[in-house]
Structures are given as structure tokens and as C-alpha cells.
Motif scaffolding. Structure first.
Motif, PDB file in Angstrom:
ATOM      1  N   SER A 145       0.909  -7.185 -13.229  1.00  0.00           N
ATOM      2  CA  SER A 145       0.900  -7.864 -11.706  1.00  0.00           C
ATOM      3  C   SER A 145       2.237  -8.499 -11.636  1.00  0.00           C
ATOM      4  O   SER A 145       2.845  -8.968 -12.508  1.00  0.00           O
ATOM      5  CB  SER A 145      -0.085  -8.766 -11.425  1.00  0.00           C
ATOM      6  OG  SER A 145      -0.102  -9.874 -12.243  1.00  0.00           O
TER       7      SER A 145
ATOM      8  N   SER B  23      -4.369  -4.177 -15.456  1.00  0.00           N
ATOM      9  CA  SER B  23      -2.939  -3.746 -14.859  1.00  0.00           C
ATOM     10  C   SER B  23      -2.219  -4.661 -14.822  1.00  0.00           C
ATOM     11  O   SER B  23      -2.588  -5.976 -14.635  1.00  0.00           O
ATOM     12  CB  SER B  23      -3.361  -2.921 -13.796  1.00  0.00           C
ATOM     13  OG  SER B  23      -3.657  -3.791 -12.823  1.00  0.00           O
TER      14      SER B  23
ATOM     15  N   THR C  79      -6.036  -9.594 -13.846  1.00  0.00           N
ATOM     16  CA  THR C  79      -6.634  -8.332 -13.271  1.00  0.00           C
ATOM     17  C   THR C  79      -7.694  -7.869 -14.110  1.00  0.00           C
ATOM     18  O   THR C  79      -7.688  -7.882 -15.233  1.00  0.00           O
ATOM     19  CB  THR C  79      -5.163  -7.239 -13.314  1.00  0.00           C
ATOM     20  OG1 THR C  79      -4.825  -7.089 -14.505  1.00  0.00           O
ATOM     21  CG2 THR C  79      -4.328  -7.764 -12.403  1.00  0.00           C
ATOM     22  N   LYS C  80      -8.837  -7.448 -13.368  1.00  0.00           N
ATOM     23  CA  LYS C  80     -10.045  -7.115 -14.050  1.00  0.00           C
ATOM     24  C   LYS C  80      -9.665  -5.748 -14.892  1.00  0.00           C
ATOM     25  O   LYS C  80     -10.382  -5.624 -15.870  1.00  0.00           O
ATOM     26  CB  LYS C  80     -11.065  -6.741 -12.700  1.00  0.00           C
ATOM     27  CG  LYS C  80     -12.323  -6.703 -13.297  1.00  0.00           C
ATOM     28  CD  LYS C  80     -13.437  -6.473 -12.120  1.00  0.00           C
ATOM     29  CE  LYS C  80     -14.631  -6.556 -12.855  1.00  0.00           C
ATOM     30  NZ  LYS C  80     -15.387  -6.283 -11.348  1.00  0.00           N
ATOM     31  N   ASP C  81      -8.707  -4.801 -14.455  1.00  0.00           N
ATOM     32  CA  ASP C  81      -8.549  -3.684 -15.125  1.00  0.00           C
ATOM     33  C   ASP C  81      -7.368  -3.849 -16.083  1.00  0.00           C
ATOM     34  O   ASP C  81      -7.019  -2.670 -16.499  1.00  0.00           O
ATOM     35  CB  ASP C  81      -8.388  -2.649 -14.079  1.00  0.00           C
ATOM     36  CG  ASP C  81      -7.066  -2.575 -13.137  1.00  0.00           C
ATOM     37  OD1 ASP C  81      -6.338  -3.698 -13.415  1.00  0.00           O
ATOM     38  OD2 ASP C  81      -6.813  -2.052 -12.299  1.00  0.00           O
TER      39      ASP C  81
ATOM     40  N   SER D 112      -1.584  -2.299  -5.221  1.00  0.00           N
ATOM     41  CA  SER D 112      -2.710  -3.323  -4.497  1.00  0.00           C
ATOM     42  C   SER D 112      -2.352  -4.907  -4.347  1.00  0.00           C
ATOM     43  O   SER D 112      -1.655  -5.274  -5.320  1.00  0.00           O
ATOM     44  CB  SER D 112      -3.944  -3.176  -5.298  1.00  0.00           C
ATOM     45  OG  SER D 112      -4.310  -1.828  -5.574  1.00  0.00           O
TER      46      SER D 112
ATOM     47  N   GLY E 101      -2.744  -1.940 -10.448  1.00  0.00           N
ATOM     48  CA  GLY E 101      -4.295  -1.187 -10.355  1.00  0.00           C
ATOM     49  C   GLY E 101      -4.866  -1.509  -9.328  1.00  0.00           C
ATOM     50  O   GLY E 101      -4.305  -1.433  -8.210  1.00  0.00           O
ATOM     51  N   SER E 102      -6.176  -2.038  -9.519  1.00  0.00           N
ATOM     52  CA  SER E 102      -7.107  -2.167  -8.230  1.00  0.00           C
ATOM     53  C   SER E 102      -6.874  -3.262  -7.420  1.00  0.00           C
ATOM     54  O   SER E 102      -7.138  -3.649  -6.390  1.00  0.00           O
ATOM     55  CB  SER E 102      -8.727  -2.164  -8.883  1.00  0.00           C
ATOM     56  OG  SER E 102      -8.964  -3.345  -9.308  1.00  0.00           O
ATOM     57  N   GLY E 103      -6.308  -4.494  -8.111  1.00  0.00           N
ATOM     58  CA  GLY E 103      -6.194  -5.834  -7.404  1.00  0.00           C
ATOM     59  C   GLY E 103      -7.406  -6.654  -7.678  1.00  0.00           C
ATOM     60  O   GLY E 103      -7.182  -7.963  -7.077  1.00  0.00           O
ATOM     61  N   ALA E 104      -8.488  -6.175  -8.192  1.00  0.00           N
ATOM     62  CA  ALA E 104      -9.606  -7.211  -8.621  1.00  0.00           C
ATOM     63  C   ALA E 104      -9.203  -8.080  -9.609  1.00  0.00           C
ATOM     64  O   ALA E 104      -8.404  -7.813 -10.525  1.00  0.00           O
ATOM     65  CB  ALA E 104     -10.601  -6.316  -8.900  1.00  0.00           C
TER      66      ALA E 104
ATOM     67  N   ARG F 252       0.967  -1.135  -0.014  1.00  0.00           N
ATOM     68  CA  ARG F 252      -0.077  -0.080  -0.115  1.00  0.00           C
ATOM     69  C   ARG F 252       0.815   1.240  -0.195  1.00  0.00           C
ATOM     70  O   ARG F 252       0.474   2.123  -0.695  1.00  0.00           O
ATOM     71  CB  ARG F 252      -0.770  -0.175   1.385  1.00  0.00           C
ATOM     72  CG  ARG F 252      -2.391   0.539   0.937  1.00  0.00           C
ATOM     73  CD  ARG F 252      -3.269   0.567   2.326  1.00  0.00           C
ATOM     74  NE  ARG F 252      -3.486  -0.822   2.569  1.00  0.00           N
ATOM     75  CZ  ARG F 252      -3.139  -1.110   3.860  1.00  0.00           C
ATOM     76  NH1 ARG F 252      -2.674  -0.400   4.592  1.00  0.00           N
ATOM     77  NH2 ARG F 252      -3.496  -2.476   4.165  1.00  0.00           N
TER      78      ARG F 252
END
Ligand code: MG
Length: 254
Positions: free
Chosen positions: A234, A232, A228-230, A167, A214-217, A162
Motif C-alpha cells: 500500500s 498486498s 491490508t487483509k490480502d 484499490s 490488492g483489494s483495499g480491505a 481505479r
């Protein structure tokens, strides 16, 4: 209940881990532009058998997956977080973020390890993402000692992530490991200090932060890989560690 390993069992797991670490290091050196993901998989298969062990992931069928994993090595590229299937046709390109995740079985004991390689040229942000994920794993390992809790481990990992503005992928986690690839407990990459199961001498854990820019989703794809959903990028690092009286001992090192 997490299974407690004897000192003798941990020594066997240390031999397994050393074998795995040497193989993963060899594979890491092979990662470069022009190499096929499938060739890395073939090399992993050959090196594992040469080491006197067997692949842990090949034909492994985790709960919830549509089919057994078809390869020895997970090669997850860019926005693929984990469980990437190494393709015969996919050539690694400059700028790719390559995650190698490999497991083996030796004398009935599993070992699990992962790392991330950036294929030059890579941006400062990608280098930061890789470095932060590696350091988050180090923080988690340092926190993993007898009397500490799983929440301490998760909090150490997520705080590092963080702070750098990245994320944790909260849907995926580490695990106990031993005579099975996945044992209790789940080792989350986030948590509240002091909360969760208390770590005891003789536990063996695969600690593995998965981090997104990004968001981590994440989304589960048709081929059972997680992306990653967005979209981004990883990164992922993993060690198998034993909880000893002196703290965590990394078993996956040569
Ligand atoms: Mg693992």
C-alpha cells in the motif's frame, strides 16, 4: 459542522505546514537501506522541537485504539497502510515500501502530512502504486474548491486509482484539521460527484489517499496499525490544504 478558519488562522497553519514539510522532506532523504525505523522517529522528535513546535501523534489516543500512539512518527512498511509503530530493531531493507506520516502542533494549530518512499530496487508495479497515489492526492486537491463537494474530491481520487487497477482503502479517510488533529468532516477517498458536504472558503482539510495494490480491505492489528487483509502493498500521501477563493492552497509545503 466543519469549523471555518479566519485568514489569520490559515496563515498560522501555513507556517505550521511549512515547518512540517521541511521536516518530512529531511526524513524522506534519510530513508535508505540499513536505517532503523526507530532512528527516523528519534530524528522526527528532535526536528519538531527544534522547529519550535510539538509532536501531534506522540501519546495521541484516537477513539477505538487500545493505547496512545507511542511515537512521534508513523513508519508503515509494505502491507502496513497507516499507524505503523517505528521499531528500534526493524532495519529498512532494499525493496521496502516506506510510508512516513507526521503531524505537529504550532501555536495551537495542527498540521498533518504523509508520503511514501520506495527503497531501491523497486518493481515497476511498486513505482506505479507510489506514483498513482501521489497523483490521486493531486486530483483530490484540484477538486477541493469552494462550491465543490466532498463527493467531488473522493470521486477524483478514486477514479485515478481505479483506472490504474489499484484499490482505495475505503475503511480509512482524511479529515478536517485545525485546533484539533481530527475535526469534521471526514474526507473519504471515494464518492459520488455532487454528493456530500459542500466545501466552503476557510475549511482546512487533511486529504490523504491510502491505496492498495490488492483489494483495499484492511485489518486492525494488535499494535493499532492497519494492514491490508490480502498482504498486498500500500501507499499513502497526505497534504493539509486550506479551501480559499482561488481553490485549494497546500499548507504543507516549504
Ligand atoms: Mg491525517
Amino acid at each position: 459542522m466543519p469549523r471555518i478558519k479566519s485568514k489569520e488562522e490559515i496563515e498560522v497553519m501555513a507556517v505550521a505546514g511549512a515547518k512540517l514539510a521541511r521536516i518530512v522532506e529531511r526524513l524522506r532523504k534519510e530513508v535508505s537501506a540499513g536505517v532503523r525505523a526507530g532512528d527516523l522517529d528519534s530524528l522526527a522528535f528532535k526536528l519538531i522541537y527544534e522547529s519550535g513546535s510539538e509532536p501531534a501523534f506522540l501519546n495521541y489516543h484516537p477513539l477505538g485504539s487500545k493505547r496512545p500512539f507511542p511515537a512521534t512518527l508513523c513508519v508503515s512498511l509494505n502491507d502496513v497502510v497507516v499507524h505503523g509503530v517505528p521499531s528500534r530493531s526493524r532495519v529498512i531493507r532494499p525493496g521496502d515500501l516506506v510510508k512516513l506520516d507526521l503531524g505537529l502542533v504550532y501555536k495551537g494549530f495542527y498540521s498533518d502530512m504523509a508520503l511514501t518512499v520506495g527503497v531501491p530496487p523497486i518493481s515497476f508495479e511498486i513505482a506505479e502504486l507510489i506514483g498513482t497515489t501521489r497523483e490521486a492526492l493531486e486530483k483530490g486537491i484540484t477538486a477541493a474548491k469552494p462550491g465543490a463537494t466532498l463527493g467531488d474530491v473522493g470521486a477524483a481520487i478514486s477514479e485515478k486509482v481505479r483506472r490504474k487497477g489499484f484499490s482505495v482503502v475505503e475503511a480509512l479517510c482524511g479529515h478536517g484539521i485545525g485546533r484539533a488533529l481530527h475535526e469534521e468532516p471526514s474526507v473519504l477517498n471515494f464518492g459520488i460527484p455532487g454528493k456530500g458536504d459542500t466545501l466552503r472558503e476557510g475549511m482546512v482539510l487533511a486529504i490523504e489517499p491510502m491505496v492498495a495494490a490488492g483489494s483495499g480491505a484492511v485489518i486492525l492489528y494488535e499494535d493499532d496499525s492497519y494492514r491490508t487483509k490480502d498482504g498486498s502493498l500500500s501507499a499513502h500521501f497526505e497534504h493539509t490544504v486550506a479551501i480559499t477563493a482561488r481553490g485549494a492552497r497546500i499548507l504543507t509545503q516549504a
